[in-house]
Write a protein that holds these residues in place. Structure first.
Motif, short mmCIF file in Angstrom:
data_model
loop_
_atom_site.label_atom_id
_atom_site.label_comp_id
_atom_site.label_asym_id
_atom_site.label_seq_id
_atom_site.Cartn_x
_atom_site.Cartn_y
_atom_site.Cartn_z
N PRO A 274 0.83 -1.21 0.00
CA PRO A 274 0.00 0.00 0.00
C PRO A 274 0.86 1.25 0.00
CG PRO A 274 0.02 -1.01 2.19
CD PRO A 274 0.88 -1.87 1.31
N ILE A 275 0.69 2.06 -1.03
CA ILE A 275 1.50 3.28 -1.18
C ILE A 275 0.60 4.49 -1.01
CG2 ILE A 275 2.91 4.62 -2.77
CD1 ILE A 275 4.21 2.08 -1.75
N SER A 276 1.01 5.37 -0.11
CA SER A 276 0.25 6.59 0.13
C SER A 276 0.56 7.62 -0.94
CB SER A 276 0.62 7.13 1.52
OG SER A 276 0.49 8.53 1.54
N ASN A 277 -0.48 8.05 -1.62
CA ASN A 277 -0.36 9.16 -2.56
C ASN A 277 0.31 10.36 -1.91
OD1 ASN A 277 -1.58 8.29 -4.81
ND2 ASN A 277 -3.49 9.40 -4.57
N ILE A 278 -0.05 10.58 -0.68
CA ILE A 278 0.38 11.80 0.00
C ILE A 278 1.89 11.79 0.24
CG2 ILE A 278 0.11 13.19 2.09
CD1 ILE A 278 -2.75 11.94 2.24
N LEU A 280 4.02 10.03 -1.36
CA LEU A 280 4.65 10.03 -2.69
C LEU A 280 4.74 11.47 -3.22
CD1 LEU A 280 5.50 7.55 -4.44
CD2 LEU A 280 3.35 7.82 -5.66
N ILE A 281 3.64 12.19 -3.09
CA ILE A 281 3.57 13.54 -3.67
C ILE A 281 4.33 14.55 -2.83
CG2 ILE A 281 1.99 15.46 -4.16
CD1 ILE A 281 0.00 13.33 -5.20
N THR A 282 4.12 14.53 -1.52
CA THR A 282 4.77 15.57 -0.72
C THR A 282 6.30 15.39 -0.72
OG1 THR A 282 4.41 14.31 1.30
CG2 THR A 282 2.79 16.00 0.76
N GLY A 283 6.75 14.16 -0.89
CA GLY A 283 8.20 13.96 -0.98
C GLY A 283 8.73 14.05 -2.40
N GLY A 284 7.83 14.13 -3.38
CA GLY A 284 8.26 14.08 -4.77
C GLY A 284 9.03 12.80 -5.06
N LEU A 285 8.62 11.72 -4.41
CA LEU A 285 9.40 10.47 -4.43
C LEU A 285 9.17 9.67 -5.70
CD1 LEU A 285 8.82 9.25 -0.76
CD2 LEU A 285 10.61 10.75 -1.66
N THR A 286 10.14 8.84 -6.00
CA THR A 286 10.06 7.91 -7.12
C THR A 286 10.19 6.49 -6.58
OG1 THR A 286 11.01 9.47 -8.70
CG2 THR A 286 11.24 7.14 -9.22
N PHE B 118 10.11 21.51 -0.68
CA PHE B 118 10.70 20.45 0.13
C PHE B 118 11.35 20.95 1.41
CE2 PHE B 118 11.06 18.60 -4.25
CZ PHE B 118 10.03 17.68 -4.08
N ILE B 268 -3.59 14.26 -4.91
CA ILE B 268 -3.59 13.68 -3.56
C ILE B 268 -4.82 12.79 -3.41
CG2 ILE B 268 -3.95 14.27 -1.13
CD1 ILE B 268 -1.33 15.35 -1.60
N PRO B 272 -4.38 4.58 0.65
CA PRO B 272 -3.18 4.01 0.02
C PRO B 272 -3.58 3.19 -1.21
CG PRO B 272 -3.19 3.60 2.38
CD PRO B 272 -4.55 4.13 2.04
N VAL B 273 -2.71 3.17 -2.19
CA VAL B 273 -2.96 2.43 -3.43
C VAL B 273 -2.11 1.16 -3.40
CG1 VAL B 273 -2.72 2.50 -5.94
CG2 VAL B 273 -3.43 4.55 -4.69
N PRO B 274 -2.74 0.00 -3.58
CA PRO B 274 -1.95 -1.25 -3.55
C PRO B 274 -1.16 -1.43 -4.83
CG PRO B 274 -4.28 -1.74 -3.94
CD PRO B 274 -4.16 -0.24 -3.82
N ILE B 287 6.96 4.90 -10.65
CA ILE B 287 5.82 5.67 -10.14
C ILE B 287 6.41 6.84 -9.38
CG2 ILE B 287 3.82 5.64 -8.59
CD1 ILE B 287 3.70 2.63 -8.98
N VAL B 288 5.90 8.02 -9.65
CA VAL B 288 6.53 9.18 -9.01
C VAL B 288 5.46 10.19 -8.59
CG1 VAL B 288 6.98 10.20 -11.26
CG2 VAL B 288 8.32 10.96 -9.32
N GLY B 289 5.68 10.80 -7.47
CA GLY B 289 4.78 11.83 -7.00
C GLY B 289 5.10 13.17 -7.65
N LEU B 291 5.21 17.05 -7.87
CA LEU B 291 5.21 18.21 -7.01
C LEU B 291 6.13 19.24 -7.65
CD1 LEU B 291 3.95 18.98 -4.28
CD2 LEU B 291 6.09 18.33 -3.21
#
Lengths: 349, 349
Positions: A274-278, A280-286, B118, B268, B272-274, B287-289, B291
């Motif tokens: 389970p990946i949190s959109n939040i 992912l987005i707030t960290g700008g993570l990949t 950030f 946002i 959570p997305v599985p 997959i990337v957030g 921002l």
């Protein structure tokens, strides 16, 4: 150049989802019908990959559907027969490694770029089906065996002087991590690199691997418990790149990443994470799936590994003891990569 | 240069998690205590962002904890007061936009690189707390209001001639997608780009937006139903880059990506997305957030948008009707970005 076939193909086969618990049976099998670009390989070593156990436990399909299922996609051995259209410059006597993919269409955009792993017609080294020549329709058999037969294009020469036992885990585990480290700029754009497993910053369960991690050149160590969220406290936003070599949920490990950091998932898991959109987005993570491309990377990896004398630490097990080795693996007793050894084929315990 | 303060700050405030259903109350409020690098802005327009509704519904914290909660982070208006240390070249009369971030430390590595988003001390435009000067400790108030006061460094001039109503959604939705398209090489390395929302390939619920997507220059359209997995059949492995502008589960959309493709999550979501390790790894997917970084990107975006005459299609609502607009938004009636208009401040319906 070819030689005769005075040898029998034998492999450790599973027929049901429970056989990996200690009931693999050694049996003879017919290799794929010969094609002139094939090679026969006398297997000296084969690494045990976590995905072997996933497959053997029926996580992806019932084992009975592929029975007799002979796993293993980190095999290394000696070429003992070559066809008239042999590729990769192989000859009888060449030491080669075979990884997770054993054939592809050779024509699509991915094959042309030597990213055969993405070819729609790629054939996995076991539990796959060949789409080619005389062998079309044949269900592939892997490296938990005495011999392997398949397209010479997917058997990569191991550099002279490189321990073939150590080369075995390089065929899947090694190439996957090499590919990820290079692709995501480890040491170049990504200065702070963590590996869940062992790395520059090592992230591992408990304290057991702290000393070994240091011996392997790891400068930091994050010990995690079952409560990963608590374990990573104080280390948040410290790493540019994390390579995850375990297949479970990695949600809490994402906290280790700096903004715009990259998390590379290198190990197949069977449950969705389970990946949190939040976050992912707030960290700008990949988050990215690690998969080595194919041919070109194998050559680059072995060139690099031979030049810098990089080799894995391994635990050797006689392949005859595979019914002890697999339960040891599933019980978490694999301190390093486990490599099965065929002593009668020239492998060294 | 400064002017006197002959105006009252009023905003549409929520006090409880249910107020967004039609019970926001217009009330006066005290702006943050004045700092000499502040500006006061007479708000003409403010876009409604999906995350406003998440916040208003208490998805992240109880609304009562931030009451009176005045949302809105896509505000555009006219500068009517500047301090002696004003930044960004602002003057009384400049039309500016304010996005999701209204302050940061100005010193850390991220601020130095103009990636203020950030910064650990970044202040969100609403439901945040200022850490600075006279205003330290003040709970931020956003654009569902008559006026905004905050650091001039985070109020970006809108290009002359660019419709300020259209500029409003650019402050969050626009910059997010611009940033993602540019960062991931849309049109350069990524030739086949899909947007869940509207894009080169538009991916949207049902057929409703097919014609409009074509008018907006979209050359392909994938209509999806609630059964996304079935809807995307036949379109698997066709896109290099997908930008997702909805906040739900995107698991099935990953199938649209070519190998090594990139999925950018721009909206946002609260659940959570599985994510399957296997699909991530076998596709080599990323997959990337999404921002946007900060200052530099706003400037680049508006330069680009003004040069190429790119503007969003919007639905204008009188801000006085906010208690109808928000329910319409949550009922899925927002055909385009909804923009609240303060006619008494010079906004045009």
């Amino acid at each position: 150049m070819s030689s005769d076939s005075q040898y029998t193909f034998q492999g450790w086969a599973a027929r049901d989802n429970d056989d990996y618990k200690g009931s693999l049976k050694l049996q003879s099998f017919d290799p794929k019908p010969w094609d002139e670009d094939d090679v026969d390989v006398r297997i000296m070593y084969c690494g045990i990959c976590g995905s072997d156990v996933h497959v053997l436990s029926g996580a992806f399909f019932p084992v009975s559907a592929m029975a007799p299922l002979i796993c293993g996609h980190e095999l290394v051995g000696e070429v003992i027969r070559v066809g008239s259209q042999v590729e990769n410059g192989l000859e009888v006597g060449t030491i080669v490694g075979v990884g997770a993919v054993s054939n592809s269409c050779r024509e699509c955009e991915y094959c042309v770029e030597e990213c055969e792993v993405f070819c729609k017609k790629r054939t996995t080294t076991y539990a796959g089906v060949f789409h080619r020549g005389n062998g079309a329709g044949y269900k592939t058999k892997g490296g938990y065996a005495s011999h392997w037969r398949g397209p010479s294009a997917f058997a990569y020469p191991i550099p002279a002087g490189y321990d073939p036992a150590c080369a075995a885990p390089m065929m899947c585990a090694g190439i996957t991590v090499f590919s990820a480290l290079r692709r995501f700029g480890a040491g170049v754009t990504a200065k702070q690199v963590g590996v869940i497993g062992i790395g520059v910053t090592t992230i591992s369960r408990g304290e057991a691997k702290r000393q070994e991690a240091a011996k392997l050149g790891s400068s930091n160590y994050i010990a995690v418990s079952d409560d990963v969220a608590t374990s990573v406290k104080g280390c948040e936003r410290t790493l540019d790149l994390v390579i995850c070599c375990t297949g479970g949920s990695y949600t809490d490990y994402l906290k280790l990443l700096k903004p715009r950091g990259t998390f590379v998932q290198a190990a197949i898991g069977t449950s969705p994470v389970p990946i949190s959109n939040i976050s992912l987005i707030t960290g700008g993570l990949t988050i990215v799936g690690a998969l080595a491309d194919g041919k070109a990377e194998y050559k680059d990896m072995f060139d690099f590994a031979a030049k810098h004398n990089i080799k894995p630490w391994i635990n050797r097990w006689d392949m005859k003891d595979i019914n002890k080795a697999l339960p040891a693996f599933t019980n978490g007793e694999a301190k390093y990569r486990m490599v099965l050894v065929n002593t009668e084929n020239g492998g060294s315990l």
